[in-house]
Design a protein around this motif. Structure first.
Motif, short mmCIF file in Angstrom:
data_model
loop_
_atom_site.label_atom_id
_atom_site.label_comp_id
_atom_site.label_asym_id
_atom_site.label_seq_id
_atom_site.Cartn_x
_atom_site.Cartn_y
_atom_site.Cartn_z
N LEU A 1 -2.28 6.00 24.28
CA LEU A 1 -3.26 5.35 23.50
C LEU A 1 -2.69 4.57 22.18
O LEU A 1 -3.29 3.94 21.36
N ARG A 2 -1.31 4.89 21.92
CA ARG A 2 -0.87 4.21 20.80
C ARG A 2 -0.64 2.91 20.94
O ARG A 2 -0.40 1.94 19.95
N CYS A 3 -0.50 2.21 22.19
CA CYS A 3 -0.54 0.96 22.66
C CYS A 3 -1.93 0.45 22.73
O CYS A 3 -2.06 -0.76 23.22
N PHE A 4 -3.06 0.87 22.33
CA PHE A 4 -4.37 0.43 22.76
C PHE A 4 -5.01 0.38 21.27
O PHE A 4 -5.10 1.31 20.69
N LYS B 1 -1.43 -6.80 19.39
CA LYS B 1 -1.47 -5.82 18.42
C LYS B 1 -1.00 -6.08 17.00
O LYS B 1 -1.28 -5.83 15.93
#
Lengths: 259, 414
Positions: free
Chosen positions: B386-389, A125
């Protein structure tokens, strides 16, 4: 039927268009900031490139990049992985690793001898090692982007920023400034870090083709890549347009023309 | 437009799940009945044999993920010292508890999560479950007991099994005390028989996806597995999977595809991204790619269950699980499934907060590709956080992977 074709690459930072004539030659290119409206960027780019080339219509439009789903007039779409591979293979028809360093992500695409994609990797990310990273650190150093390569050429010492995180890299830079590191070495360090982040993504072969906006703006990264890996490193013409060019080649295939 | 074809059995499943939660809730309010909280692959059969109503916090965690409320609750647990890097089921569940909220309120009219009388864990899946249950043990002032399982097991051996049997048996005195009942071996055998049947039926349901086109996908199975998790050991679960299996066979016979125009078949390794389950299901539909097999849904298949020898077979079953095994064993298991389900590619989900269910960090995907020739891709995300997605990146990766499958196979002469 012979027709012009259009490839559009709507990247995270910049959008690119490549127009090919019916013989597959580049008839026009255009580049602009993607901004917040992908659809408008795509339309403006199309209009710009067609009007500059004096072409009324195209036989097929293929969209790629982050905004590929936001081009309502596209006839087909492909991911940037397929398009970069296709574009690179056009210039270097052999087995290779395409290393694309874009605004927000890095990719390694392993292309087989026949031009098909064997596998690919994308960075995780964080933006560390991408174009956004270069911009952020240059901003922190208060050095205009267009000057950092020239400064990097004058480096006397090799440093690499070690953090995986762009924000933490910036604090690492602050620490180096405090310790009195020369700006030339810091600039070189930015590019060393870009390459370090790519090399740790996955194995690279002995023939590498680099594409994307970072190598277009800072050709020094190709030299650093060659030094770091020992591989032969090539850069195609207009590396920032390689995705759009690949998309245009896909468009030709869609029309049934020879690539 | 792509669509997810619903199953008729889902209606019955909704009723069953509602019955389950209301049943546990009623027991929590009845001084004569007892509630045990259990980890998802903990010794549920033993608990049922004592007459406990069994509640599964992980199932609650998944509900928090699927309803996308996890993001609201995770920070509350973080602020209490539960790191954003640990299990996001744990942090979302504890966060929801701190907020005094639960999706069970809206879905089933419960006032809150049913209060436990005892918490029983099995660390076969991870250490987090023990810490998670310990939090509630302190809050409710009730006993926290469990078994500490070995991990990284290559072959399940006699010493492994003996050690676990001894630990399961050591739970009995506390369970007798809390339940107020003597351990009943016949009842234990009976429950084990029902769990074995549930497991066999669930496995047969999952195996219908080995047909082409597949009648169900991983995303369907993530929903349909509910009763296999929370109702195993009950006749209701057996009846439900009989019904579902009949429906699946009907789809197979009628050539009904879960993914219209199925072109490719892939394996999903790792946890679901609960908050994006439907989005991803539709995305794969659009790519005409059926996710036909997963490690995750197979985690509630317990081949070893045997009512004739409940302790030993329970020990073996909960040790044979994928998550307990060494990479060697995991590679063997996956290679077999890749073959049986005729898989074209493997999608690995590296879940940021679930290292035990992320099999991408020690070179397994690369070795398995070498062994099977089947290509893979890794997407980075999380089960609940979902902060990691990064959705765009994940989707570009998946789409490019599917683009790669076509010419890849052609070039290989396949």
């Amino acid at each position: 039927m012979a027709a012009h074709v259009l490839g559009l690459d709507l990247g995270s930072s910049w959008s690119k268009a490549v127009l090919l004539d019916p013989d597959g030659r580049v008839a026009g290119r255009a580049l602009r900031r993607t901004g917040i409206r992908f659809e408008d960027a795509a339309r403006d780019l199309r209009d710009e490139v067609l009007s500059a080339a004096g072409v009324d219509r195209v036989g097929c439009t293929v969209a790629t990049g982050y905004g590929r789903r936001n081009v309502p007039f596209a006839d087909a779409r492909r991911t940037e992985i397929s398009c970069h591979a296709k574009g690179a293979y056009h210039f270097f028809p052999r087995e290779m690793d395409v290393v694309d360093i874009g605004g927000q992500d890095n990719k390694i695409i392993h292309v087989r001898r026949d031009g098909t994609v064997a596998n690919f990797l994308m960075n995780r990310k964080c933006a560390a090692g991408t174009g956004a990273f270069v911009e952020e650190i240059a901003h922190r150093l208060d050095i205009p982007l267009e000057r950092i390569e020239a400064l990097a050429e004058g480096a006397t010492r090799e440093i690499t920023l070690s953090s995986f995180c762009t924000v933490f890299s910036a604090t690492e830079v602050i620490k180096l400034i405090r310790e009195g590191e020369e700006p030339e070495n810091l600039c070189r360090g930015i590019f060393n870090s870009v390459i370090a982040r790519v090399v740790e993504m996955g194995p690279l072969g002995e023939f590498i083709v680099m594409s994307g906006g970072v190598v277009a703006a800072f050709p020094i990264v190709a030299k650093i890549m060659a030094g770091r890996t020992g591989a032969a490193v090539e850069v195609p013409p207009d590396p920032q347009f390689l995705g759009a060019f690949g998309a245009a080649l896909v468009a030709r295939e869609e029309l049934g023309a020879d690539p | 437009m792509p669509e997810i074809k619903p199953f008729r059995a889902q209606k019955r499943m909704k009723e069953l799940m509602a019955g389950h939660f209301r049943g546990v809730d009623a027991a929590a309010k009845d001084p004569d009945r007892k509630v045990a909280w259990c980890t998802s692959v903990g010794p549920a059969e033993l608990l049922h044999s004592f007459g406990f109503e069994v509640y599964y916090p992980e199932n609650h965690g998944a509900m928090l993920g699927a309803t996308r409320s996890a993001e609201k609750y995770i920070p509350l647990a973080n602020a209490l010292g539960y790191s954003p890097d640990i299990c996001s089921y744990l942090t979302s569940d504890i966060g929801a508890f701190l907020a005094g909220e639960t999706p069970l309120q809206r879905a089933y009219g419960l006032e809150g999560v049913p209060r436990p009388d005892v918490l029983v864990y099995n660390t076969n899946q991870c250490r987090d479950v023990q810490d998670w249950f310990s939090f509630y043990g302190r809050r409710f002032g009730v006993p926290v007991i469990g078994v500490n399982s070995p991990t990284g097991v290559s072959e399940v051996t006699r010493p492994h099994v003996n050690a676990m049997v001894a630990q399961y048996q050591a739970l009995i005195p506390t369970l007798e005390e809390v339940s107020g009942r003597r351990f009943d071996p016949d009842r234990f055998r009976e429950v084990m028989g029902l769990s074995a049947k549930t497991s066999d039926l669930w496995k047969e349901c999952l195996w219908q996806a080995s047909y082409r086109p597949s009648p169900l996908t991983f995303f369907d199975a993530c929903i349909l597995m509910g009763p296999a998790v929370v109702l195993r050991g009950t006749p209701e679960a057996v009846a439900f999977y009989e019904e579902l299996l009949a429906e699946l066979k009907e789809r197979v016979d009628g050539g009904v595809a879960a993914v219209e125009g199925e072109r490719y078949r892939v394996y999903w390794e790792g946890m679901p991204v609960w908050g994006k389950l439907r989005d991803l299901a539709l995305f794969f539909q659009e790519l005409r790619t059926a996710v036909v097999v997963s490690t995750y849904c197979n985690s509630w298949v317990f081949d070893a269950f045997d009512p004739a020898d409940p302790f030993e077979s329970m020990a073996r079953a909960y040790l044979e699980l994928f998550i307990v095994r060494s990479d060697d064993a995991k590679e063997r298991i996956m290679a077999r499934l890749i073959e049986e389900f005729q898989v074209d590619g493997v999608v690995y989900h590296d879940a940021k907060t679930c290292p035990h269910n992320s099999n991408t960090r020690y070179g397994l995907p690369q070795r398995l590709k070498e062994r099977t020739g089947v290509p893979f891709i890794v997407i980075y995300g999380d089960l609940n956080d979902l902060r990691c997605f990064s959705e765009e990146q994940a989707k570009t990766n998946i789409e490019a992977f599917v683009e790669q499958l076509g010419p890849g196979r052609a070039a290989a002469g396949g």
